[in-house]
Design an enzyme around this catalytic site. Structure first.
Site, PDB file in Angstrom:
ATOM      1  N   ASP A 442       6.349   2.285   0.382  1.00 21.43           N
ATOM      2  CA  ASP A 442       5.155   2.322   1.220  1.00 21.43           C
ATOM      3  C   ASP A 442       5.565   2.642   2.650  1.00 21.43           C
ATOM      4  OD1 ASP A 442       3.260   1.799  -0.642  1.00 21.43           O
ATOM      5  OD2 ASP A 442       3.192  -0.358  -0.306  1.00 21.43           O
ATOM      6  N   ASP A 715       2.119  -3.617  -2.135  1.00 22.86           N
ATOM      7  CA  ASP A 715       1.576  -4.853  -1.580  1.00 22.86           C
ATOM      8  C   ASP A 715       0.192  -5.191  -2.116  1.00 22.86           C
ATOM      9  OD1 ASP A 715       0.139  -2.880  -0.332  1.00 22.86           O
ATOM     10  OD2 ASP A 715       0.956  -3.243   1.668  1.00 22.86           O
ATOM     11  N   ASP A 719      -1.516  -2.027  -6.810  1.00 24.45           N
ATOM     12  CA  ASP A 719      -0.132  -1.581  -6.994  1.00 24.45           C
ATOM     13  C   ASP A 719       0.531  -2.243  -8.194  1.00 24.45           C
ATOM     14  OD1 ASP A 719       0.024   0.174  -4.824  1.00 24.45           O
ATOM     15  OD2 ASP A 719       0.434  -1.448  -3.423  1.00 24.45           O
TER      16      ASP A 719
END
Length: 1000
Positions: A442, A715, A719
């Site tokens: 990310d 997070d 996901d």
């Protein structure tokens, strides 16, 4: 009344700007069949235990050669208990309905402000209602570990042999001299049992502390009108707890308020159906997960007084799964054990034949057995010694501690990784990281600081500068801006503790926008908010600074250009919009959750640019990964221009020339490609912008099909599929939801990419340390077996007796594992390619080192065994004394060879084996302790070990024998080795032979 919603219904989608979900289940596909028709199925070849079937786990247990099952399998999954747990899954929910307001009054709490929250109030509540903890069944006691270590079949045989030796020794030699052999063996066996039990008990305590850390969740509560982060263990009855998607319900309670709140109760009821909660179904059970929506709950029961607490008290211990390396090592241990058993049986036959044919002699030169003359007691004593010698070979040869060396190094690594801000949830993830070839990371909070500030804003066509100055705005426009910020947020604003200002809670994006928009006299409404270009596409009008409505058609290009300009400067762009509704068009609270909000004809209020700077040191961390042949890919929901700018800043993209397709791609573009095109593009992708969680999952699956070992950071709740599917899933400890953490293998406690890179180092270190221990142990095994077998055949006597070999076994199995398994990672590990999943455990370099050292030890010690009398200048001594001195020197030299060879094992492919040795205090301590104990054994415990004191010359001889392994190892490392693994060479040769035979 105005009603609106985020541009995306879930918090994670504020970043991605995409309203889309995906369900993927590839749980069993990667495992596949272990063998095709007609091919050999290796039960110890399990590449990944993450989603492996129970049948595969049962197969390797049945195939392993095990002498002490309770010790060998104590750190593996208890398959019987696992099956029982699957059957036990029905607990009823609460049925009584009580009004929230009345209940709050009874509990002396405020549904909006929460409990008072001072120390006295919290203490009184814990005393009255209990704490939010439940009794966890204690782990196994030290006595249990002692009992398990005692269960080893070979040790039991040795104890029986020791008892027989003690009785016969006292009978034949008298109480004064006859007890030494029996007591010596008994003491050596007890020492092995105690050291093994202590080592295993300490490992168990480490795992207990790590498991406790995993359960310690932190969450928000409202106390005294403020939102504070507290440990789940500190929740009290009466607390008001805000819930959002991905959170775990921390205790039993009822809903105060909710919006589309959906709870996953499968952990309690066993049913996978999502349950919607509102005033008609207000009860929440501890341990469940928030699947959708948001709400606030009032805690009514904690700890043992909850359904979750009752369930937890019935669960005995945390499950510990086996890792792929443990399974493979069981295969190696079984192979070595079979060799050892074969050699022991051969030795038993040879020594028995020599004994009964009169070729075995006593130390004084007399024949041990003469038919018709040797009495029964002496015959039995001789047979017991032969059996003891053979069984001792099995003790040394069967490495029960080899698979457990993995557990030791994993426990050590997990403890150290905690200090590096990485909490390991699955053991296998530690070693799998050593094989990682790509990291899909990310952007927000991982590569960047997650400290967001609004640095630019457009209201209408006007850029507000300075940001705090809203005097240029029309009053109605200013009101709408503040309404859009204050109402459409999951954050909160409250006075600071010191009374000197305000504090803001929520996600970094929410906090940044709230800091910009706070006004003390603002009213609250609901508006749309989300990714700027997505919101812009849904807008038909905008409001200018005078508060007038303007058509957006002519000015859309202006706004798009402003968004692109901000994105190119690595700013996150968020837009605000709203749409008016008539009061009678808005559903009542009862039907509000089912209302589908219109997503078109919105009115644009403002566009803001939020700055989130790169983390210091992230560029170096990315370069370190590149040097280690691990490709870093950024997968973010942000605008492609923003992602590109951050990627250039972080070093993921090295130049503007690289910032083009297919290196840089949007999630929607990747999603629309065919399977074949996707596979061609996936390996080239460095940046994926505007990606949804389903795009991330698709990228992971595509890379895995091409043989990549993929690590993923995530997070959000969405996901979870990608984290579960990835070979290693990293959840963020600060911004990550509980659902994401549950699906992950490792939790990064500081959300920092540099911590991910540290895990890669530790993963490689685990594999390297195990290989060091294997090299060391195989060298000792090979040397001890060959020395005793050759000596037995040639002279009918073994130079290394039972007590001596048990001491060597202790050095090798427990102390050696402890010394080598705790080597810290080095920078050199990050300058080599990832370890292949199918790479042999014993590499060609290890074979070279092993053969050189074992051959040297065998040759030099056998030379002393056959010519020791002349070499040590003992020609004039009595033959009994000569044999004892010679065997003492052989034993002393052999042990010193192992001590010095431990240094060689530290650096299998480096000439300088002393580099960094002073930093490993445990290694120095173990080597030093071993050397001191060896001196004590030789000088003071000769009666027990059948040795004599050595003068300084013989100590020097022993020392030279041992230390010569250092220069020998240095010279040996200059010998080149072929790249093709030795095992593969033999396999190919065997296959050619089989093919040739079949062709005939």
């Amino acid at each position: 009344m105005t009603v609106g919603n985020d541009a995306a219904p879930q918090q994670h989608d504020l970043e991605s700007g995409v309203v889309e979900s995906a369900v993927a289940n590839a749980e069993g596909e990667r495992q596949g069949a272990l063998a095709c028709d007609g091919e050999f199925s290796d039960p110890f070849d399990i590449a990944d235990t993450k989603n492996v079937s129970a049948e595969s786990l049962k197969r390797w247990r049945k195939a392993a050669l095990v002498l002490n099952a309770s010790r060998r399998f104590r750190y593996t999954l208890d398959l019987k208990k696992e099956e029982e747990e699957q059957r036990r899954k029905v607990i009823r929910a609460h049925t009584q309905v009580i009004r929230v307001k009345g209940l709050a009054e009874m509990l002396r709490t405020n549904p909006e402000m929460g409990v008072v929250g001072d120390d006295d109030d919290l203490l009184n509540r814990r005393n009255a209602f209990g704490s939010n903890t439940y009794p966890v069944k204690k782990g196994r006691s030290f006595l249990r570990f002692l009992w398990e270590a005692w269960q080893d079949l070979t040790l039991i045989i040795l104890i029986i042999a020791a008892a027989a030796s003690l009785i016969l020794g006292i009978k034949t030699e008298g109480i004064k001299e006859g007890w030494y052999d029996g007591v010596s063996i008994t003491f050596a066996v007890l020492l092995v049992i105690f050291v093994t039990a202590i080592s295993d008990y300490r490992q168990s305590l480490q795992f207990q502390s790590l498991n406790e850390e995993k359960r310690n969740i932190h969450l928000e509560v409202v106390r005294g009108g403020r939102r504070d982060m507290v440990s789940i263990y500190k929740i009290v009855v009466g607390d008001v707890v805000p819930l959002k998607i991905g959170d775990q319900v921390p205790a039993d309670g009822i809903i105060i308020s909710s919006h589309s709140l959906a709870i996953d109760e499968s952990s309690m009821t066993g049913e996978s159906k999502i349950v919607h909660k509102d005033y008609r179904a207000p009860f929440l059970m501890s341990g469940c997960k928030v699947a959708d929506g948001a709400g606030t709950m009032l805690v009514t029961g904690v700890g043992i007084n909850t359904e979750w607490g009752l369930l937890m008290t019935s669960i005995s211990e945390d499950k510990v799964e086996e890792t792929p390396l443990q399974v493979r090592l069981n295969g190696v241990a079984s192979f070595i054990g079979i060799v050892g058993l074969t050699v022991a049986l051969f030795l038993l036959l040879v020594l028995s034949a020599r004994f009964f044919t009169g070729h075995s002699k006593n130390p004084n030169g007399s024949v041990q057995f003469v038919r018709g003359k040797t009495n029964f007691g002496q015959t039995v004593n001789g047979v017991v010694r032969i059996i003891t010698a053979a069984v001792t070979i099995v003790v040394v040869a069967v490495p029960e501690g080899l698979p457990l060396a993995v557990t030791l190094t994993l426990a050590y690594s997990m403890k150290k990784m905690m200090a590096d801000k990485a909490l390991v949830r699955r053991l296998s993830a530690c070693e799998t990281m050593g094989s990682a070839t790509t990291i899909c990371s990310d952007k927000t909070g991982t590569l960047t600081l997650n400290q967001m500030t609004v640095v630019e804003a457009y209201v209408g066509r006007n850029k507000i500068d300075p940001l705090e100055d809203d005097s240029k705005l029309h009053a109605a426009m200013s009101s709408l801006v503040h309404e859009g910020i204050a109402r459409n947020t999951a954050g909160s604003v409250f006075p600071s503790k010191d009374g000197g200002g305000i504090e803001v809670s929520g996600s970094p994006t929410e906090k940044a926008i709230l800091h910009w928009g706070i006004m003390t006299d603002s009213q609250v409404h609901i508006h749309w908010k989300g990714a700027a270009e997505i919101i812009l596409d849904s807008c038909a009008q905008f409001i200018d600074t005078n508060g007038c409505f303007q058509s957006i058609d002519e000015d859309k290009a202006f706004f798009s250009e402003a968004i692109e300009d901000m994105a190119a400067r690595s700013l996150r762009c968020v837009a605000f919009a709203y749409r008016s509704y008539k009061t009678d068009e808005v559903p009542t609270d009862e039907h509000l959750a089912q209302w589908i909000l219109p997503e078109d004809d919105l009115i644009l209020i403002a566009i803001v640019g939020i700055k989130d700077p790169c983390r210091p040191g992230v560029k170096d961390a990315v370069k370190l990964c590149t040097d280690a042949s691990v490709k870093v890919r950024m997968v973010t929901g942000d605008n492609l221009q923003t992602a590109k700018a951050i990627a250039l800043e972080c070093g993921i993209l090295l130049s503007e020339k690289e910032a083009c397709e297919p290196n840089v791609i949007e999630g929607t573009t990747f999603r629309k490609l065919s399977d074949k095109e996707r596979e061609q593009v996936a390996k080239k992708i460095l940046v994926m912008g505007r990606s949804s969680p389903s795009d991330k999952l698709l990228l992971v699956q595509t890379l895995q099909k091409q043989g990549e070992v993929v690590a993923v950071t995530g997070d959000g709740t969405n996901d979870a599929p990608a984290l579960h599917e990835a070979d290693i899933g990293f959840a963020m400890g600060i911004q990550g939801t509980e659902v994401a953490k549950e699906s992950s293998d490792i939790i990064i406690l500081d959300d920092n990419f540099a911590s991910v890179v540290k895990v890669v180092r530790w993963g490689r270190s685990v594999y390297a340390n195990i290989q060091k221990f294997i090299q060391f142990q195989l060298t000792v095994n090979a040397a001890a077996l060959v020395i005793n077998v050759v000596a037995a055949i040639s002279s009918g006597d073994v130079p290394l007796n039972t007590v001596q070999l048990l001491w060597v076994n202790l050095i090798m199995d427990t102390l050696g594992a402890l010394a080598l398994a705790t080597e810290p990672p080095t920078d050199r590990l990050m300058h080599r390619a990832p370890v292949g999943r199918r790479e042999p455990l014993v590499t060609n370099i290890m074979w070279r080192n092993l053969i050189i050292q074992a051959s040297y030890q065998v040759v030099i010690l056998l030379v002393f065994n056959s010519h020791g009398k002349s070499i040590l200048d003992l020609k004039h001594d009595q033959i009994e004394h000569v044999n004892t001195v010679k065997n003492t020197v052989i034993f002393n030299g052999f042990v010193l060879c192992q001590i010095f060879n431990e240094f060689n094992a530290r650096k299998p492919d480096e000439i300088n084996v002393f580099k960094g040795v002073t930093k490993n205090h445990l290694f120095i301590g173990i080597v030093g302790t071993t050397f001191v104990l060896q001196i004590i054994i030789i000088e003071f415990l000769g009666k027990f070990t059948s040795t004599v004191k050595l003068n300084w010359k013989l100590w020097l001889v022993s020392f030279v024998i041992g230390i010569f392994s250092w220069p020998l190892a240095a010279v040996g490392k200059l010998i080149p080795v072929p790249k093709t693994p030795l095992a593969e060479v033999f396999t190919k040769s065997y296959q050619k032979c089989v093919a040739a035979c079949n062709s005939r």
